[in-house]
Design a protein around this motif. Sequence first.
Motif, PDB file in Angstrom:
ATOM      1  N   GLY A 229     -20.015 -34.428   5.737  1.00 16.19           N
ATOM      2  CA  GLY A 229     -20.117 -33.028   5.374  1.00 16.19           C
ATOM      3  C   GLY A 229     -19.933 -32.793   3.883  1.00 16.19           C
ATOM      4  O   GLY A 229     -19.660 -33.716   3.115  1.00 16.19           O
ATOM      5  N   VAL A 230     -20.067 -31.557   3.486  1.00 15.98           N
ATOM      6  CA  VAL A 230     -19.915 -31.216   2.070  1.00 15.98           C
ATOM      7  C   VAL A 230     -18.471 -31.382   1.622  1.00 15.98           C
ATOM      8  O   VAL A 230     -18.197 -31.589   0.436  1.00 15.98           O
ATOM      9  CB  VAL A 230     -20.434 -29.802   1.778  1.00 15.98           C
ATOM     10  N   GLY A 231     -17.548 -31.320   2.572  1.00 11.32           N
ATOM     11  CA  GLY A 231     -16.138 -31.533   2.268  1.00 11.32           C
ATOM     12  C   GLY A 231     -15.703 -32.972   2.438  1.00 11.32           C
ATOM     13  O   GLY A 231     -14.500 -33.256   2.510  1.00 11.32           O
ATOM     14  N   LEU A 232     -16.675 -33.879   2.555  1.00 12.89           N
ATOM     15  CA  LEU A 232     -16.453 -35.322   2.719  1.00 12.89           C
ATOM     16  C   LEU A 232     -15.860 -35.685   4.081  1.00 12.89           C
ATOM     17  O   LEU A 232     -15.382 -36.801   4.274  1.00 12.89           O
ATOM     18  CB  LEU A 232     -15.586 -35.905   1.597  1.00 12.89           C
ATOM     19  N   ASP A 233     -15.875 -34.740   5.020  1.00 11.70           N
ATOM     20  CA  ASP A 233     -15.501 -35.068   6.399  1.00 11.70           C
ATOM     21  C   ASP A 233     -16.582 -35.960   6.983  1.00 11.70           C
ATOM     22  O   ASP A 233     -17.768 -35.790   6.705  1.00 11.70           O
ATOM     23  CB  ASP A 233     -15.367 -33.791   7.222  1.00 11.70           C
TER      24      ASP A 233
ATOM     25  N   ARG B   9     -20.692 -40.349   0.039  1.00 13.46           N
ATOM     26  CA  ARG B   9     -21.678 -39.649  -0.778  1.00 13.46           C
ATOM     27  C   ARG B   9     -21.193 -39.590  -2.222  1.00 13.46           C
ATOM     28  O   ARG B   9     -19.985 -39.520  -2.479  1.00 13.46           O
ATOM     29  CB  ARG B   9     -21.964 -38.250  -0.241  1.00 13.46           C
ATOM     30  N   ASP B  10     -22.154 -39.599  -3.139  1.00 13.00           N
ATOM     31  CA  ASP B  10     -21.895 -39.480  -4.567  1.00 13.00           C
ATOM     32  C   ASP B  10     -22.675 -38.274  -5.057  1.00 13.00           C
ATOM     33  O   ASP B  10     -23.887 -38.365  -5.308  1.00 13.00           O
ATOM     34  CB  ASP B  10     -22.338 -40.767  -5.269  1.00 13.00           C
TER      35      ASP B  10
ATOM     36  N   VAL C 105     -26.338 -40.910  -0.849  1.00 10.09           N
ATOM     37  CA  VAL C 105     -25.495 -41.128   0.321  1.00 10.09           C
ATOM     38  C   VAL C 105     -25.630 -42.600   0.717  1.00 10.09           C
ATOM     39  O   VAL C 105     -26.726 -43.163   0.663  1.00 10.09           O
ATOM     40  CB  VAL C 105     -25.857 -40.181   1.480  1.00 10.09           C
ATOM     41  N   THR C 106     -24.504 -43.198   1.086  1.00  8.89           N
ATOM     42  CA  THR C 106     -24.440 -44.633   1.330  1.00  8.89           C
ATOM     43  C   THR C 106     -23.888 -44.904   2.721  1.00  8.89           C
ATOM     44  O   THR C 106     -23.047 -44.149   3.218  1.00  8.89           O
ATOM     45  CB  THR C 106     -23.542 -45.297   0.269  1.00  8.89           C
ATOM     46  N   LEU C 107     -24.377 -45.972   3.329  1.00  4.52           N
ATOM     47  CA  LEU C 107     -23.839 -46.422   4.609  1.00  4.52           C
ATOM     48  C   LEU C 107     -23.438 -47.889   4.442  1.00  4.52           C
ATOM     49  O   LEU C 107     -24.311 -48.763   4.329  1.00  4.52           O
ATOM     50  CB  LEU C 107     -24.859 -46.275   5.730  1.00  4.52           C
TER      51      LEU C 107
ATOM     52  N   ASP D 281     -25.394 -31.211  -3.299  1.00  3.08           N
ATOM     53  CA  ASP D 281     -23.961 -30.980  -3.077  1.00  3.08           C
ATOM     54  C   ASP D 281     -23.667 -30.080  -1.884  1.00  3.08           C
ATOM     55  O   ASP D 281     -22.576 -30.147  -1.330  1.00  3.08           O
ATOM     56  CB  ASP D 281     -23.344 -30.303  -4.308  1.00  3.08           C
ATOM     57  N   ILE D 282     -24.598 -29.226  -1.499  1.00  3.39           N
ATOM     58  CA  ILE D 282     -24.266 -28.167  -0.543  1.00  3.39           C
ATOM     59  C   ILE D 282     -24.753 -28.460   0.877  1.00  3.39           C
ATOM     60  O   ILE D 282     -24.686 -27.576   1.747  1.00  3.39           O
ATOM     61  CB  ILE D 282     -24.793 -26.802  -1.016  1.00  3.39           C
TER      62      ILE D 282
END
Length: 114
Positions: free
Chosen positions: A52-56, A71-72, A78-80, A30-31
């Motif tokens: 990023g961790v903030g979903l940016d 990301r989940d 993490v997915t592309l 998560d971090i």
Amino acid sequence: QVQLVESGGGLVQPGGSLRLSCAASGFNFDIYPMRWYRQAPGQGREWVARIGVGLDTDYVRSVRGRFTISRDNANDTVTLQMNSLKSEDTAVYYCYLESGSGHWGQGTQVTVSP
């Protein structure tokens, strides 16, 4: 021990789609920001996308509007999502943990060909 395991690569025709996944373990997922890179035959490794961790999110210009990184945190994945694939997207795709020293997955091959 950090482990990053990519999956989802394969052969696809131009204009098609693929969804790559990276299963992470051995650290507090998560971090940390996560990235995808790729390496085409005979070329250096290229950064593709970051979350990023903030979903940016951010993307290399060549994939912007076609690829989506996500990301989940519940499943440490993490997915592309790759749409409208082109022959120049052919490469080995790597997941990367953006920690102090960094960690790489083993890569998954994506081939875009008629």
